[in-house]
Write an enzyme that holds these catalytic residues in place. Structure first.
Site, mmCIF file in Angstrom:
data_model
loop_
_atom_site.group_PDB
_atom_site.id
_atom_site.type_symbol
_atom_site.label_atom_id
_atom_site.label_comp_id
_atom_site.label_asym_id
_atom_site.label_seq_id
_atom_site.Cartn_x
_atom_site.Cartn_y
_atom_site.Cartn_z
ATOM 1 N N TRP A 87 0.830 -1.212 0.000
ATOM 2 C CA TRP A 87 0.000 0.000 0.000
ATOM 3 C C TRP A 87 0.855 1.248 0.000
ATOM 4 O O TRP A 87 0.526 2.225 -0.683
ATOM 5 C CB TRP A 87 -0.977 -0.018 1.183
ATOM 6 C CG TRP A 87 -1.911 -1.182 1.115
ATOM 7 C CD1 TRP A 87 -1.985 -2.231 1.994
ATOM 8 C CD2 TRP A 87 -2.895 -1.452 0.096
ATOM 9 N NE1 TRP A 87 -2.948 -3.119 1.576
ATOM 10 C CE2 TRP A 87 -3.522 -2.671 0.436
ATOM 11 C CE3 TRP A 87 -3.304 -0.778 -1.063
ATOM 12 C CZ2 TRP A 87 -4.535 -3.239 -0.350
ATOM 13 C CZ3 TRP A 87 -4.315 -1.337 -1.836
ATOM 14 C CH2 TRP A 87 -4.916 -2.550 -1.484
ATOM 15 N N LYS A 89 -12.021 -2.172 6.607
ATOM 16 C CA LYS A 89 -11.186 -3.035 7.433
ATOM 17 C C LYS A 89 -11.693 -3.056 8.875
ATOM 18 O O LYS A 89 -11.871 -4.105 9.455
ATOM 19 C CB LYS A 89 -9.717 -2.575 7.404
ATOM 20 C CG LYS A 89 -9.128 -2.377 6.013
ATOM 21 C CD LYS A 89 -8.875 -3.686 5.295
ATOM 22 C CE LYS A 89 -8.687 -3.536 3.796
ATOM 23 N NZ LYS A 89 -7.632 -2.630 3.348
ATOM 24 N N ASP A 149 -1.850 6.479 6.303
ATOM 25 C CA ASP A 149 -2.877 5.544 5.847
ATOM 26 C C ASP A 149 -3.100 4.572 7.009
ATOM 27 O O ASP A 149 -2.263 3.731 7.298
ATOM 28 C CB ASP A 149 -2.372 4.809 4.597
ATOM 29 C CG ASP A 149 -3.328 3.710 4.126
ATOM 30 O OD1 ASP A 149 -4.403 3.544 4.748
ATOM 31 O OD2 ASP A 149 -2.992 3.030 3.134
HETATM 32 C C1 PLP Z 1 -7.104 -2.193 1.996
HETATM 33 C C2 PLP Z 1 -6.096 -1.120 2.118
HETATM 34 C C3 PLP Z 1 -6.023 -0.075 1.194
HETATM 35 C C4 PLP Z 1 -6.924 0.002 -0.024
HETATM 36 O O1 PLP Z 1 -8.148 0.490 0.375
HETATM 37 P P1 PLP Z 1 -9.316 0.794 -0.691
HETATM 38 O O2 PLP Z 1 -10.367 1.368 0.211
HETATM 39 O O3 PLP Z 1 -9.694 -0.498 -1.322
HETATM 40 O O4 PLP Z 1 -8.803 1.785 -1.665
HETATM 41 C C5 PLP Z 1 -5.083 0.904 1.377
HETATM 42 N N1 PLP Z 1 -4.242 0.872 2.426
HETATM 43 C C6 PLP Z 1 -4.281 -0.116 3.346
HETATM 44 C C7 PLP Z 1 -3.332 -0.091 4.488
HETATM 45 C C8 PLP Z 1 -5.208 -1.135 3.217
HETATM 46 O O5 PLP Z 1 -5.248 -2.124 4.120
#
Ligand code: PLP
Length: 361
Positions: free
Chosen positions: A104, A197, A173
């Site tokens: 990511w 998540k 993030d």
């Molecule tokens: C799942 C995830 C993403 C992607 O998220 P989307 O909402 O599908 O764009 C980005 N960063 C992390 C750390 C993730 O676990």
């Protein structure tokens, strides 16, 4: 297990608290006396206003935020934030520092690159297959922000303490560990998290933005890509993802009123993680993939002696009602995601199954 519901270890979309799902179910046909479903009412109605405002207030209370922060709901997932952050903040030639801790982070860096922005990758754990969190990093003191991924969902690593960036705001993030532990927002300029998540369904991304950070943002980009648009319109410049925001509101209510806040949530998450890691560490059959000082409490990645056994393990676990244990397709192996809604009972069931499988093989 209730009504054939499995123990869900999916990485995302992932398990949500059962009381939240039950409340959605019971209010689905007639939300708050409106005679309509939450997905049928206007986002300009007083019913929806109450939902979004309560979600914002609960977020501020849970994280101890004052009026120096905006709480925003944006579509496009965490993936759009990879582009929105550099678009908004890297103007007039300003540069950002990025730390690369896995899939990511790499994607976030790529978006800055696509946009021809200035950036430097100041640390990376790519040399060891992203199995650890880098230490002793030197940052550029004039960077607009430092970007990190707080929990690496695929590699199974997590920042246990955040780096000292000499006052440069961190943009994080936090998709896969947001609201899993208390957070001191002092160091952060922005935190974003795709909801699917740990706090809701897919289709909505939560953004916590420091007001000083917004002052640096450009308005020479399309309306829907400006943080200012969301901040000035309470995330309702256009039709927001109403159902997602409603679910987040209920998850936040559960966190505050049932769990009792983020310290309690963290204690519970530590207890769940400890149970699984202790078991794996005492076994010669299973082994973790992340360095001991970097292991994630949210995504426990582990291997078995052979790929063949891993395949059988996942199949047999699925047949026993333990779902979502296959590792991400890019890394293989196994992964148990232990987000907030995963119960201790689920972790106990997993450890029991792992013991039996080890004995039989
Ligand atoms: C799942 C995830 C993403 C992607 O998220 P989307 O909402 O599908 O764009 C980005 N960063 C992390 C750390 C993730 O676990």
């Amino acid at each position: 297990m209730i009504d054939n519901r499995i123990f869900n270890f999916n990485a995302g979309p992932a398990a949500l608290p059962l009381p939240v799902l039950q409340e959605i179910q019971s209010s689905f046909l007639n939300f708050d006396g409106s005679g309509m479903s939450i997905i049928e009412i206007s986002h300009r109605s007083s019913w929806f206003d109450a939902v979004i405002n309560d979600a914002v207030e609960r977020t501020k209370r849970l994280l101890g935020l004052d009026d120096g922060f905006h709480v925003l709901f944006v579509q496009g997932g965490a993936s759009l934030q990879f582009a929105m952050a550099p678009m908004n903040f890297l103007t007039n030639g300003r540069s950002a520092d990025y730390i690369n801790t896995g899939t990511w982070s790499t994607k976030a860096i790529n978006e800055a690159k696509i946009l021809h922005k200035n950036y430097s990758v100041v640390a990376s754990s790519e040399d060891k297959n992203f199995s650890y969190i880098p230490k002793d990093i030197s940052f550029n003191k004039d960077a607009a922000y430092v970007h990190i991924t707080s929990n690496n969902t695929i590699k199974g690593t997590q920042w246990h303490a955040f780096p000292d960036t000499n006052g440069v705001p961190i943009v994080a993030d936090m998709s896969s560990d947001f609201m899993s532990r208390p957070l001191d927002m002092d160091k952060f300029g922005m935190v974003y998290a795709g909801a699917q998540k740990n706090i809701g369904p897919s289709g909505v991304c939560m953004v916590i933005l420091k007001k000083e950070m917004l002052d640096l943002a450009t308005d020479e980009i399309p309306t829907m890509l400006r943080y200012a648009t969301y901040a000035s319109k309470n995330s309702m410049y256009n039709t927001p993802p109403c159902f997602g925001i409603y679910t987040i509101q209920l998850v936040l209510k559960w966190l505050e009123e049932t769990v009792g806040g983020l310290e309690k949530m963290e204690a519970h998450n530590i207890a769940k993680g400890k149970m699984l890691y202790d078991f794996i560490n005492n076994s010669d059959f299973y082994r973790t993939t992340a360095a001991p000082d970097s292991q994630s409490l949210m995504n426990v990645t582990f291997r078995l002696p052979t790929e063949e056994l891993e395949k059988t393990f996942v199949e047999k676990a699925t047949a026993r009602g333990l779902g979502g244990l296959k590792g991400h397709r890019s890394v293989g192996g196994c992964r148990a995601s232990l987000y907030n809604a995963t119960t201790m009972e689920a972790v106990e069931a997993l450890v029991n199954f792992m013991q039996t499988f080890e004995r039989e093989n």
